[in-house]
Design a protein around this motif. Structure first.
Motif, PDB file in Angstrom:
ATOM      1  N   GLU A  80     -14.450  -3.451   2.793  1.00  0.00           N
ATOM      2  CA  GLU A  80     -13.473  -3.903   3.782  1.00  0.00           C
ATOM      3  C   GLU A  80     -13.126  -5.376   3.597  1.00  0.00           C
ATOM      4  N   GLN A  81     -14.157  -6.199   3.345  1.00  0.00           N
ATOM      5  CA  GLN A  81     -13.957  -7.643   3.185  1.00  0.00           C
ATOM      6  C   GLN A  81     -14.984  -8.180   2.199  1.00  0.00           C
ATOM      7  N   THR A  82     -14.598  -9.257   1.509  1.00  0.00           N
ATOM      8  CA  THR A  82     -15.521  -9.969   0.627  1.00  0.00           C
ATOM      9  C   THR A  82     -15.362 -11.454   0.891  1.00  0.00           C
ATOM     10  N   TYR A  90     -11.225 -11.334  -0.181  1.00  0.00           N
ATOM     11  CA  TYR A  90     -10.638  -9.992  -0.154  1.00  0.00           C
ATOM     12  C   TYR A  90     -10.672  -9.474   1.262  1.00  0.00           C
ATOM     13  N   GLN A  91      -9.518  -9.012   1.723  1.00  0.00           N
ATOM     14  CA  GLN A  91      -9.403  -8.355   3.028  1.00  0.00           C
ATOM     15  C   GLN A  91      -8.612  -7.082   2.737  1.00  0.00           C
ATOM     16  N   ARG A  92      -9.274  -5.975   2.817  1.00  0.00           N
ATOM     17  CA  ARG A  92      -8.658  -4.701   2.446  1.00  0.00           C
ATOM     18  C   ARG A  92      -7.270  -4.561   3.042  1.00  0.00           C
ATOM     19  N   PRO A  93      -6.280  -4.300   2.251  1.00  0.00           N
ATOM     20  CA  PRO A  93      -6.306  -3.793   0.883  1.00  0.00           C
ATOM     21  C   PRO A  93      -5.949  -4.822  -0.181  1.00  0.00           C
ATOM     22  N   GLU A  94      -6.026  -6.109   0.110  1.00  0.00           N
ATOM     23  CA  GLU A  94      -5.564  -7.076  -0.905  1.00  0.00           C
ATOM     24  C   GLU A  94      -6.478  -8.290  -1.025  1.00  0.00           C
ATOM     25  N   PHE A  95      -6.372  -8.940  -2.177  1.00  0.00           N
ATOM     26  CA  PHE A  95      -7.088 -10.188  -2.394  1.00  0.00           C
ATOM     27  C   PHE A  95      -6.317 -11.303  -1.696  1.00  0.00           C
ATOM     28  N   VAL A  96      -7.037 -12.175  -1.013  1.00  0.00           N
ATOM     29  CA  VAL A  96      -6.389 -13.276  -0.301  1.00  0.00           C
ATOM     30  C   VAL A  96      -6.619 -14.609  -1.010  1.00  0.00           C
ATOM     31  N   ALA A  97      -7.524 -14.641  -1.973  1.00  0.00           N
ATOM     32  CA  ALA A  97      -7.769 -15.830  -2.788  1.00  0.00           C
ATOM     33  C   ALA A  97      -8.291 -15.362  -4.141  1.00  0.00           C
TER      34      ALA A  97
END
Length: 107
Positions: A80-82, A90-97
């Motif tokens: 869900e998140q990294t 990462y915030q599902r469904p996309e990378f934020v950084a």
């Protein structure tokens, strides 16, 4: 894939944490800052929904070549998140950084 296989063999999320975090940190001599959720440690975290399932498709793969032996398989456990050093990457469904990590060397 790892969680799916581990669960089929009776392993727990705690087992997976040791195999993929605690033990590798010890192996490369970084257990003083990696491999635990504790004050003073790097806040590298993954939020997993262990019961949710998904089918692996080429569109889900985040690497250049959309080939994997897992395409078409149904797996358990959705990230869900990294967080890397406490910052969301990462915030599902996309990378934020992107490209936020540092190369670690042993000892």
């Amino acid at each position: 894939m790892l969680w799916t296989a581990a669960q089929k063999r009776g392993a727990s999320l705690s087992d997976l944490t040791h195999w993929l975090s605690t033990n590798p940190a010890k192996l490369i001599g970084q257990s003083h800052r990696k491999g635990q959720i504790a004050q003073g440690y790097d806040a590298d975290l993954l939020i997993l929904n262990p019961e949710q399932t998904f089918e692996v498709t080429a569109e889900l793969l985040q690497h250049r070549h959309k080939v994997s032996p897992y395409v078409g398989q149904r797996l358990r456990g959705v990230v869900e998140q990294t967080y890397l050093a406490g910052q969301p990457v990462y915030q599902r469904p996309e990378f934020v950084a992107l490209n936020q990590g540092q190369l670690l060397t042993s000892r």
